[in-house]
Design a protein around this motif. Structure first.
Motif, mmCIF file in Angstrom:
data_model
loop_
_atom_site.group_PDB
_atom_site.id
_atom_site.type_symbol
_atom_site.label_atom_id
_atom_site.label_comp_id
_atom_site.label_asym_id
_atom_site.label_seq_id
_atom_site.Cartn_x
_atom_site.Cartn_y
_atom_site.Cartn_z
ATOM 1 N N HIS A 61 -42.173 -97.891 -43.956
ATOM 2 C CA HIS A 61 -42.542 -99.213 -43.455
ATOM 3 C C HIS A 61 -42.327 -100.334 -44.465
ATOM 4 O O HIS A 61 -42.875 -101.423 -44.319
ATOM 5 N N PHE A 62 -41.506 -100.070 -45.474
ATOM 6 C CA PHE A 62 -40.975 -101.132 -46.324
ATOM 7 C C PHE A 62 -39.581 -101.430 -45.779
ATOM 8 O O PHE A 62 -38.759 -100.523 -45.643
ATOM 9 N N VAL A 63 -39.339 -102.681 -45.439
ATOM 10 C CA VAL A 63 -38.069 -103.087 -44.846
ATOM 11 C C VAL A 63 -37.249 -103.806 -45.913
ATOM 12 O O VAL A 63 -37.744 -104.737 -46.558
ATOM 13 N N PHE A 64 -36.018 -103.372 -46.094
ATOM 14 C CA PHE A 64 -35.110 -103.966 -47.076
ATOM 15 C C PHE A 64 -34.041 -104.751 -46.328
ATOM 16 O O PHE A 64 -33.363 -104.206 -45.465
ATOM 17 N N VAL A 65 -33.930 -106.044 -46.659
ATOM 18 C CA VAL A 65 -32.952 -106.939 -46.025
ATOM 19 C C VAL A 65 -31.993 -107.387 -47.123
ATOM 20 O O VAL A 65 -32.381 -108.098 -48.048
ATOM 21 N N TRP A 66 -30.739 -106.931 -47.031
ATOM 22 C CA TRP A 66 -29.729 -107.199 -48.047
ATOM 23 C C TRP A 66 -28.590 -107.995 -47.424
ATOM 24 O O TRP A 66 -27.701 -107.418 -46.783
ATOM 25 N N PRO A 67 -28.591 -109.326 -47.601
ATOM 26 C CA PRO A 67 -27.492 -110.117 -47.057
ATOM 27 C C PRO A 67 -26.146 -109.654 -47.626
ATOM 28 O O PRO A 67 -26.044 -109.349 -48.814
ATOM 29 N N VAL A 68 -25.138 -109.594 -46.773
ATOM 30 C CA VAL A 68 -23.809 -109.151 -47.190
ATOM 31 C C VAL A 68 -23.311 -110.050 -48.317
ATOM 32 O O VAL A 68 -23.372 -111.281 -48.230
ATOM 33 N N ALA A 70 -24.640 -110.436 -51.290
ATOM 34 C CA ALA A 70 -25.693 -110.911 -52.194
ATOM 35 C C ALA A 70 -26.000 -109.870 -53.272
ATOM 36 O O ALA A 70 -25.777 -108.676 -53.089
ATOM 37 N N ALA A 71 -26.543 -110.357 -54.393
ATOM 38 C CA ALA A 71 -26.949 -109.475 -55.485
ATOM 39 C C ALA A 71 -28.459 -109.243 -55.480
ATOM 40 O O ALA A 71 -28.984 -108.558 -56.343
ATOM 41 N N GLN A 72 -29.156 -109.844 -54.507
ATOM 42 C CA GLN A 72 -30.602 -109.650 -54.361
ATOM 43 C C GLN A 72 -30.912 -109.318 -52.907
ATOM 44 O O GLN A 72 -30.145 -109.628 -52.010
ATOM 45 N N LEU A 73 -32.077 -108.710 -52.725
ATOM 46 C CA LEU A 73 -32.524 -108.425 -51.370
ATOM 47 C C LEU A 73 -33.976 -108.832 -51.225
ATOM 48 O O LEU A 73 -34.645 -109.172 -52.202
ATOM 49 N N GLN A 74 -34.457 -108.786 -49.995
ATOM 50 C CA GLN A 74 -35.853 -109.080 -49.708
ATOM 51 C C GLN A 74 -36.527 -107.792 -49.256
ATOM 52 O O GLN A 74 -35.946 -107.008 -48.508
ATOM 53 N N VAL A 75 -37.763 -107.582 -49.723
ATOM 54 C CA VAL A 75 -38.562 -106.444 -49.283
ATOM 55 C C VAL A 75 -39.643 -106.992 -48.365
ATOM 56 O O VAL A 75 -40.319 -107.970 -48.684
ATOM 57 N N ARG A 76 -39.779 -106.349 -47.210
ATOM 58 C CA ARG A 76 -40.744 -106.769 -46.203
ATOM 59 C C ARG A 76 -41.597 -105.556 -45.814
ATOM 60 O O ARG A 76 -41.309 -104.437 -46.220
ATOM 61 N N SER A 83 -41.512 -107.576 -38.995
ATOM 62 C CA SER A 83 -41.957 -107.358 -40.372
ATOM 63 C C SER A 83 -42.440 -108.667 -40.976
ATOM 64 O O SER A 83 -42.160 -109.747 -40.458
ATOM 65 N N ILE A 84 -43.178 -108.539 -42.072
ATOM 66 C CA ILE A 84 -43.658 -109.702 -42.812
ATOM 67 C C ILE A 84 -43.124 -109.628 -44.236
ATOM 68 O O ILE A 84 -42.938 -108.534 -44.778
ATOM 69 N N PRO A 85 -42.846 -110.783 -44.859
ATOM 70 C CA PRO A 85 -42.265 -110.765 -46.210
ATOM 71 C C PRO A 85 -43.261 -110.293 -47.265
ATOM 72 O O PRO A 85 -44.450 -110.576 -47.181
ATOM 73 N N LEU A 86 -42.746 -109.546 -48.243
ATOM 74 C CA LEU A 86 -43.537 -109.118 -49.398
ATOM 75 C C LEU A 86 -42.953 -109.678 -50.695
ATOM 76 O O LEU A 86 -43.639 -110.367 -51.440
ATOM 77 N N PHE A 87 -41.699 -109.337 -50.983
ATOM 78 C CA PHE A 87 -41.066 -109.716 -52.240
ATOM 79 C C PHE A 87 -39.669 -110.266 -51.982
ATOM 80 O O PHE A 87 -38.901 -109.688 -51.232
ATOM 81 N N ASP A 88 -39.345 -111.364 -52.658
ATOM 82 C CA ASP A 88 -38.013 -111.959 -52.557
ATOM 83 C C ASP A 88 -37.223 -111.699 -53.826
ATOM 84 O O ASP A 88 -37.806 -111.421 -54.883
ATOM 85 N N ASP A 89 -35.912 -111.839 -53.727
ATOM 86 C CA ASP A 89 -35.004 -111.811 -54.882
ATOM 87 C C ASP A 89 -35.129 -110.555 -55.742
ATOM 88 O O ASP A 89 -35.153 -110.621 -56.970
ATOM 89 N N ILE A 90 -35.188 -109.400 -55.104
ATOM 90 C CA ILE A 90 -35.194 -108.124 -55.818
ATOM 91 C C ILE A 90 -33.734 -107.782 -56.121
ATOM 92 O O ILE A 90 -32.917 -107.686 -55.206
ATOM 93 N N PRO A 91 -33.381 -107.614 -57.418
ATOM 94 C CA PRO A 91 -31.976 -107.342 -57.744
ATOM 95 C C PRO A 91 -31.514 -105.968 -57.250
ATOM 96 O O PRO A 91 -32.261 -104.998 -57.304
ATOM 97 N N ILE A 92 -30.283 -105.936 -56.771
ATOM 98 C CA ILE A 92 -29.649 -104.685 -56.351
ATOM 99 C C ILE A 92 -28.189 -104.747 -56.782
ATOM 100 O O ILE A 92 -27.568 -105.802 -56.754
#
Length: 124
Positions: A61-68, A70-76, A83-92
């Protein structure tokens, strides 16, 4: 109905293939059966998120949104649909593909959840 009785009531009294029963004995001598199930998972899928193309993956139930691209993703928190946002700009890093996101997401969840498990021998 208690879980052990419910599980015994299943056809043949067997657990679903993905569920494991483990017996644990605690310091006080009490023995309990613990049932372990895998984390819920969805994806990875390529879809549209906020009007942009992105890779989407849910694990535990952690959702990872990785824009095509991008070098960062959002964890929701939630599912791919809600889903609801948790963390922004997580490097990948790595190739922008499903396998990269899946491996990253699973490792990230395990590392994140490990922070909440007390370590034996460590004093708080």
């Amino acid at each position: 109905m208690e879980l052990p009785a419910l599980l015994r009531s299943l056809p043949g009294g067997v657990l679903p293939p993905e569920v494991r029963a483990e017996t644990r004995t605690f310091r006080c001598g009490t023995t309990r059966t613990i049932y372990r199930c895998p984390f819920s998972t969805e994806g990875p899928v390529r879809g549209i998120w906020d009007g942009h193309e992105a890779w989407l993956f849910m694990y535990a139930h952690f959702v990872f949104v990785w824009p095509v691209g991008a070098a960062q993703l959002q964890v929701r928190h939630g599912t791919l649909r809600h889903s609801i946002p948790l963390f922004d700009d997580i490097p990948i890093s790595g190739a922008g593909e499903a396998t990269t996101l899946r491996e990253f997401g699973i490792a990230w969840v395990h590392e994140h959840l490990a922070r909440f498990i007390p370590q034996r021998g460590k004093e708080e």
